[in-house]
Scaffold this active site. Structure first.
Site, short mmCIF file in Angstrom:
data_model
loop_
_atom_site.label_atom_id
_atom_site.label_comp_id
_atom_site.label_asym_id
_atom_site.label_seq_id
_atom_site.Cartn_x
_atom_site.Cartn_y
_atom_site.Cartn_z
N HIS A 125 0.91 -1.09 0.15
CA HIS A 125 -0.02 0.02 -0.17
C HIS A 125 0.84 1.47 -0.01
CE1 HIS A 125 -3.76 -2.07 0.58
NE2 HIS A 125 -3.50 -2.64 1.49
N ASP A 162 -2.76 -10.46 -2.58
CA ASP A 162 -3.24 -10.14 -1.66
C ASP A 162 -4.88 -9.51 -1.79
OD1 ASP A 162 -2.21 -8.71 1.56
OD2 ASP A 162 -4.03 -7.86 0.60
N HIS A 164 -6.34 -7.06 -0.62
CA HIS A 164 -6.33 -5.60 -0.95
C HIS A 164 -5.72 -5.33 -2.21
CE1 HIS A 164 -6.84 -6.26 3.50
NE2 HIS A 164 -7.78 -5.30 3.34
N ASP A 249 -4.73 -12.71 3.04
CA ASP A 249 -6.03 -12.28 3.67
C ASP A 249 -7.22 -12.33 2.85
OD1 ASP A 249 -5.03 -10.32 1.87
OD2 ASP A 249 -4.66 -8.71 3.23
ZN LIG Z 1 -4.28 -7.12 2.30
#
Ligand SMILES: [Zn+2]
Length: 345
Positions: A125, A162, A164, A249
């Site tokens: 991120h 991931d 996200h 995740d």
């Molecule tokens: Zn994540």
């Protein structure tokens, strides 16, 4: 060649103190417990160095690095609503990027067949000049940039599974045709970026491939996207190095995502990427990102390592290659045909 696969780690990951937070040192403890019970699945444990500042600053501006250092060394605190640092966090993040760079060297030097680097804080991120989503420095991006700048590669592929969207990696290489960034991520979900329509910019158009999936997506969806989109993209792009932003995740037990993956799905995706990398003679390395259900994280990392170590069948397409492809696959192939005509066939 000494040819054990390598697991990169550093005790600084345990000293990045986030307090009561899902991105906690217990993640590393859980992974270590699982892997040590399984004799590290044949991986050799190696300590990661801190990254060289000039290698780090090829991605993150010096002023940003200095700011992170100062905030940490003056006691830490919140950098945004989700991202908290302690005095030891700067060092931990330096080792996270250093591990990713060492991974590149080990692979390109032929010193290890596969490498997994596992540190906290995670990285995908982090943009060039902004910490967010538990991340300070974008380790996988630092590694890819290093492979290009210092090791002379022209084509690096990053697969980010991931749950996200890796907005930082997406942005850092948005206008590059040297880094093919492919992300499978739940939408809607934090950070809200990564629509299918974001394909990169300038000469990088077509080299950012966003594959958003709905909440509830399972092994079948993720593995289909790997088998039918990421693998054909790899064949078309012919990367000289493949890096996986390996977050766990999307697991069905994870508290931060709403997808339904299992350990078997992570193994299948690993197998599929390993198979295409073998065909392309491209080395493959994994960089840990998220994963917040401790048992599921540890079991899924172990499943990945096992899939990197097991004998590889001649045609090791993942489980998702069987049966009907989900509609997200057809939509992606149709969209990508503009830049990757090979995928239309
Ligand atoms: Zn994540």
């Amino acid at each position: 060649m000494a040819f054990a696969p390598v697991w990169l780690e550093d005790p600084s990951s345990l000293r990045h103190d986030t307090g009561a937070h899902p991105e906690q040192a217990a993640r590393m403890v859980a992974i270590e417990r699982e892997l040590s019970a399984r004799d590290w699945l044949g991986f050799e444990r190696v300590t990661s160095p801190a990254v060289d500042r000039d290698v780090l600053e090829a991605v993150h501006p010096e002023a940003y690095v200095d700011t992170i250092e100062r905030v940490c060394l003056t006691g830490g605190g919140y950098l945004d609503l989700d991202t908290v640092v302690s005095p030891a966090s700067f060092e931990a993040a330096l080792h996270g990027s250093g591990g990713a760079v060492r991974l590149v060297d080990l692979l390109l030097d032929g010193a290890a067949p596969y490498v997994f680097t596992a540190h906290r804080p995670p990285g995908h991120h982090a943009t060039r000049d902004r910490a967010m989503g538990f991340c300070l420095f974008n380790h996988v991006a630092v590694a890819a940039q290093y492979a290009i700048d210092r090791r002379g590669l022209e084509r690096v592929m990053i697969l980010d599974w991931d749950v996200h969207h890796g907005n930082g990696t997406n942005d850092i290489f948005h206008d590059s045709d040297q880094v093919l960034y492919v992300s499978i991520h739940q939408s809607p979900l934090y950070p809200g970026t990564g629509p299918a329509s974001d394909v990169g910019s300038g000469r990088g158009r077509g080299y950012t491939v966003n594959l958003p999936v709905k909440p509830g997506s399972d092994d079948g969806v993720f593995c289909s996207l790997v088998d039918r989109v990421a693998v054909p993209l790899a064949r078309a792009f012919a990367p000289q190095l493949v890096l996986i932003s390996a977050g766990y995740d999307a697991h069905r037990e994870d508290p931060l995502g709403e997808c339904r993956m299992t350990e078997a799905g992570y193994a299948a995706m690993t197998r599929a990427m390993r198979s295409v990398c073998r065909t392309l003679e491209a080395p493959l390395g994994c960089v840990l990102e998220g994963g917040y259900a401790l048992g599921a994280l540890a079991g899924s990392v172990a499943a990945t390592l096992a899939a990197l170590q097991e004998p590889l069948a001649a045609d090791a397409a993942g489980d998702g290659a069987d049966g009907a492809a989900p509609s997200v696959v057809a939509a992606a192939l149709e969209r990508l045909a503009e830049w990757w005509p090979e995928l239309a066939a």
